[in-house]
Motif scaffolding. Sequence first.
Motif, PDB file in Angstrom:
ATOM      1  N   GLY A  99       0.749  -0.951   0.006  1.00 33.84           N
ATOM      2  CA  GLY A  99      -0.211  -0.011   0.029  1.00 33.84           C
ATOM      3  C   GLY A  99       0.803   1.293   0.088  1.00 33.84           C
ATOM      4  O   GLY A  99       0.323   2.387   0.065  1.00 33.84           O
ATOM      5  N   LYS A 100       2.118   1.283  -0.114  1.00 39.62           N
ATOM      6  CA  LYS A 100       2.815   2.473  -0.442  1.00 39.62           C
ATOM      7  C   LYS A 100       2.609   2.994  -1.559  1.00 39.62           C
ATOM      8  O   LYS A 100       2.828   2.671  -2.829  1.00 39.62           O
ATOM      9  CB  LYS A 100       4.405   2.117   0.056  1.00 39.62           C
ATOM     10  CG  LYS A 100       4.652   1.781   1.326  1.00 39.62           C
ATOM     11  CD  LYS A 100       6.356   1.607   1.380  1.00 39.62           C
ATOM     12  CE  LYS A 100       6.754   1.567   2.962  1.00 39.62           C
ATOM     13  NZ  LYS A 100       8.411   1.154   2.894  1.00 39.62           N
ATOM     14  N   THR A 101       2.458   4.351  -1.678  1.00 41.22           N
ATOM     15  CA  THR A 101       2.255   5.066  -2.720  1.00 41.22           C
ATOM     16  C   THR A 101       3.011   6.342  -2.526  1.00 41.22           C
ATOM     17  O   THR A 101       3.369   6.622  -1.478  1.00 41.22           O
ATOM     18  CB  THR A 101       0.694   5.304  -3.123  1.00 41.22           C
ATOM     19  OG1 THR A 101       0.143   6.311  -2.061  1.00 41.22           O
ATOM     20  CG2 THR A 101      -0.068   4.171  -3.011  1.00 41.22           C
ATOM     21  N   GLY A 102       3.256   7.150  -3.621  1.00 41.87           N
ATOM     22  CA  GLY A 102       3.995   8.362  -3.515  1.00 41.87           C
ATOM     23  C   GLY A 102       4.659   8.626  -4.790  1.00 41.87           C
ATOM     24  O   GLY A 102       4.823   8.317  -5.872  1.00 41.87           O
ATOM     25  N   VAL A 103       5.335  10.044  -4.464  1.00 43.70           N
ATOM     26  CA  VAL A 103       6.200  10.399  -5.695  1.00 43.70           C
ATOM     27  C   VAL A 103       7.659  11.106  -4.901  1.00 43.70           C
ATOM     28  O   VAL A 103       7.547  11.054  -3.693  1.00 43.70           O
ATOM     29  CB  VAL A 103       5.506  11.845  -6.012  1.00 43.70           C
ATOM     30  CG1 VAL A 103       4.231  11.265  -6.879  1.00 43.70           C
ATOM     31  CG2 VAL A 103       5.214  12.920  -5.141  1.00 43.70           C
ATOM     32  N   ASN A 104       8.621  11.461  -5.677  1.00 46.26           N
ATOM     33  CA  ASN A 104       9.733  11.686  -5.115  1.00 46.26           C
ATOM     34  C   ASN A 104       9.723  13.306  -5.011  1.00 46.26           C
ATOM     35  O   ASN A 104       8.963  14.247  -5.632  1.00 46.26           O
ATOM     36  CB  ASN A 104      10.824  11.479  -6.212  1.00 46.26           C
ATOM     37  CG  ASN A 104      11.007   9.890  -6.234  1.00 46.26           C
ATOM     38  OD1 ASN A 104      10.717   9.327  -5.345  1.00 46.26           O
ATOM     39  ND2 ASN A 104      11.363   9.516  -7.648  1.00 46.26           N
ATOM     40  N   HIS A 105      10.732  13.730  -4.043  1.00 54.67           N
ATOM     41  CA  HIS A 105      10.909  15.246  -4.172  1.00 54.67           C
ATOM     42  C   HIS A 105      12.406  15.440  -4.632  1.00 54.67           C
ATOM     43  O   HIS A 105      13.157  14.533  -4.390  1.00 54.67           O
ATOM     44  CB  HIS A 105      10.517  15.609  -2.837  1.00 54.67           C
ATOM     45  CG  HIS A 105      10.637  17.110  -2.335  1.00 54.67           C
ATOM     46  ND1 HIS A 105      12.162  17.677  -2.308  1.00 54.67           N
ATOM     47  CD2 HIS A 105       9.729  18.270  -2.191  1.00 54.67           C
ATOM     48  CE1 HIS A 105      11.833  19.191  -2.102  1.00 54.67           C
ATOM     49  NE2 HIS A 105      10.503  19.392  -2.318  1.00 54.67           N
ATOM     50  N   PRO A 106      12.585  16.890  -5.145  1.00 57.35           N
ATOM     51  CA  PRO A 106      14.127  16.845  -5.358  1.00 57.35           C
ATOM     52  C   PRO A 106      15.011  16.555  -4.373  1.00 57.35           C
ATOM     53  O   PRO A 106      16.336  15.953  -4.690  1.00 57.35           O
ATOM     54  CB  PRO A 106      14.284  18.424  -6.099  1.00 57.35           C
ATOM     55  CG  PRO A 106      12.916  18.550  -6.312  1.00 57.35           C
ATOM     56  CD  PRO A 106      11.963  17.818  -5.440  1.00 57.35           C
ATOM     57  N   MET A 107      14.616  16.640  -2.845  1.00 58.01           N
ATOM     58  CA  MET A 107      15.540  16.337  -2.144  1.00 58.01           C
ATOM     59  C   MET A 107      15.434  15.086  -1.367  1.00 58.01           C
ATOM     60  O   MET A 107      15.926  14.888  -0.597  1.00 58.01           O
ATOM     61  CB  MET A 107      15.100  17.474  -0.949  1.00 58.01           C
ATOM     62  CG  MET A 107      15.985  18.810  -1.129  1.00 58.01           C
ATOM     63  SD  MET A 107      15.712  20.107   0.128  1.00 58.01           S
ATOM     64  CE  MET A 107      14.412  20.908  -0.573  1.00 58.01           C
TER      65      MET A 107
END
Lengths: 358, 358
Positions: A138-146
Amino acid sequence: METLYVELGERSYPIYIGSDLIRADVLAQHIPSSQVMIVTNETVAPLYLDTLLSSLPGFKVDVIRLPDGEAYKTLEHWTLIFDALLSCRHNRTTTLIALGGGVVGDMTGFAAACYQRGVPFIQIPTTLLSQVDSSVGGKTGVNHPMGKNMIGAFHQPVAVIADTQVLNTLPDKELSAGLAEVIKYGLIYDPDFFDWLEHNMEALREKEPTALATAIYKSCRIKADIVAQDERESGVRALLNLGHTFGHAIEAHAGYGAWLHGEAVAAGTMMAVNLSLKEGWLSIADAERIERIFVAAGLPVKPPRDMTESHFRELMAVDKKVVDGSLRLILLEQIGRGVVTGSFSSEHLSATITEMTA
Amino acid sequence: METLYVELGERSYPIYIGSDLIRADVLAQHIPSSQVMIVTNETVAPLYLDTLLSSLPGFKVDVIRLPDGEAYKTLEHWTLIFDALLSCRHNRTTTLIALGGGVVGDMTGFAAACYQRGVPFIQIPTTLLSQVDSSVGGKTGVNHPMGKNMIGAFHQPVAVIADTQVLNTLPDKELSAGLAEVIKYGLIYDPDFFDWLEHNMEALREKEPTALATAIYKSCRIKADIVAQDERESGVRALLNLGHTFGHAIEAHAGYGAWLHGEAVAAGTMMAVNLSLKEGWLSIADAERIERIFVAAGLPVKPPRDMTESHFRELMAVDKKVVDGSLRLILLEQIGRGVVTGSFSSEHLSATITEMTA
C-alpha cells in the motif's frame, strides 16, 4: 489463475496471478461505477493499452499517458492525473487503473489516495519488480528533489492483476532486477523458497509462465505476511530492506537509473552477506550459494568498480551513524532468516566495505 | 479549559476549548520528537506566532508562512510546505502545527497526511469558523482550478486547540460568518442549543469568552457526534451541508471570497427554510425565529440582489438534476431536526427560488 488474498481487515484485496489475466471477468467486479481512468506510460501503452481497453466494455474509460521513467515521478507529473480526472468530469465513484511498472503504480495509487479524498484503484503491474514489490504494502507516492518517496500515502488497491504474459516484453536486464527482490524474499524469510529458486532460476530467466507464477505468488505471500505484522513499518517490515542501505549508496553513486534498483540491491545484499559472515552467522558455503544464485539470475555481486571505501562511508553516513548508534542494517542469521540489527562490529563493517571495494 | 474528546478509535483526539491555551503544558504532550514545523500565514503570524514560539521551549522549531487567502489553497503552495520540511531536514517523527484559519488548517493537515506517508499535526484554528468546522472531521486538502477541495485526504489531528482569545483580533464580519455555522448545528441537531443561541447572540457578538467557549464546545460536540456516525460521509454527515447547495451557488455567482462562506450559508439556509415551510414541515413562527437569529448574528437572509432565478437554476443544475432525480437537499423538519432528502416538490423548489430572488 491463482488468487492470493492480502488480509488487511476492511482493506483486504486479492492479487490475481497467472497468464492472460487482463480480462473483463477479472476486472469488472472491482469497478463500482461506470467511470474508469487508466494511468499508463508511453512505453507500456503501445504494448498493452488496447488489451486493457477491450477488457472494459460498457465503461466510460479515459486514459492518461505519463512519460516513462523515475525522473517523472514528481508532484508536477502527478498533478496531471488530477487535471485529466477533472477535465473528464470523473466523480468520487471513479476507479483508477495503473497499467505500468512501479513508477506508474506509485503515482496512480497516490492520486487515488487523494482524488476527492480517496477513490479505489486497481494495479496492473507490468514488470516483475512491481509485481513482487509494489503489489503488496500500500505504499504510494512521488519523489521530491530532496529525497525519494518523500511525499505519499498508504492506500491499498482494490485488486492487483499480476499477469505473467506481460513479462514477455520485459527486457532481460529488468527481469533480472526483479529476480533480485524475489531472491531477497527467500533470503529473509523462507529457506525452502530459496532452494526452489536455486532449482528454477533457468526456467525463470526463460520466462516459463508456471515458474514465474510460483515465484510471484510466493514473493507476494511473504511480503503480505510481513506487512500484515507491521502495516506502518515500525518493526519487522524493515527486513524487506535487505541490501538496500548499501544498495542506495550504489544507486546514489552511479546516478539513479544507471544501475537498476534490483542490481544495486543484489550487490548490496552481497555486502550484507559478507558482514553476516564476519559476524559468524552465515557459513562460507551459504555465502557462496547466495553469490551463485545472484550470478545465475544475471545480477552483479559487487559494487561498481569505481566505487571506493570512502564513497560508501560518505553516502551511508557511516561515521556519523556509528557514533550516534543509529546505523541499523538487515543481516542474515542464515538463509531464510533475516534480522534488523544495530549490533554488529564497526570493525567488521569497515572490513566488509574495504573488501567489497577492493 | 474544557476538553472534548473526538472518539475515533486509535485516531481519537482532544479539542481543548478556552481562553489563553497556546501554552507549553497544553502543547508539549502531543509532540513526540524534538522537531516541529509551524505552518501559518502572513496575517496571523504577526499576531500569534511569538506566543506559539514561546510555548515550544526545547523544541527545534521551523516556520513557514503562506500567503493569506483561499486563492493560495493550491497544490503549488502546498508543495512549499514539503520544500520547507526537507530543507530543514525534518524526519518522519516531526510534528506540524497549523496556526491559522481553515485554509492553513486544510493545507497543513493535507501536508501532514502525505509527508513521508503521514506525520502528526496539531491544529490551532484562529477563526470561529475553523474552530467549529475544521476542528472535527479530518477533512484536509487543497483546491484545483476546476473544483474546490478536489485533492485531499482524511487525516485526523492529534490535538486541536480552540483558543477564544485569538478571536479578539477577528473582524466582526468573519465572526458573523462563523456564527452561521454555529447556528447551523442547532438547526440540524439540537433545539436546546438553538434556544441557547437565541439568548446569547449578543454575548457572542461581543466575544464574551464563556459564551464563545460554550458555542464552540456544543458545535464541535454535535459535529463529532455526526462524524462518528459517518466518518467517510456516506449518509448522515450530509446534514452538515444545510444551506450549502444554495450557498455554493451564491458563492459561485458572487465570485468566491466576495461573499464569505458563512454569509452564503446563512442566505442558503433561509432558502432551505423557505422550501421546508412550503413542504409543510416548519411553522411560520419557526421560520421567523430562524430569520431573526441570522439577522441578530449580522448575517444576510437573502441572496445577493443581482442574483436571478435563472442564475440559481443554472448554478445548481436544477433542471438536469430534477430530471435524473439526483438533487438532494438538506431541509428542516423542525428546529433541531434536519433531513437529507430528494423528496420535495419541484414546484415548491421553483417557487422558493422565485420568491427568494424577487
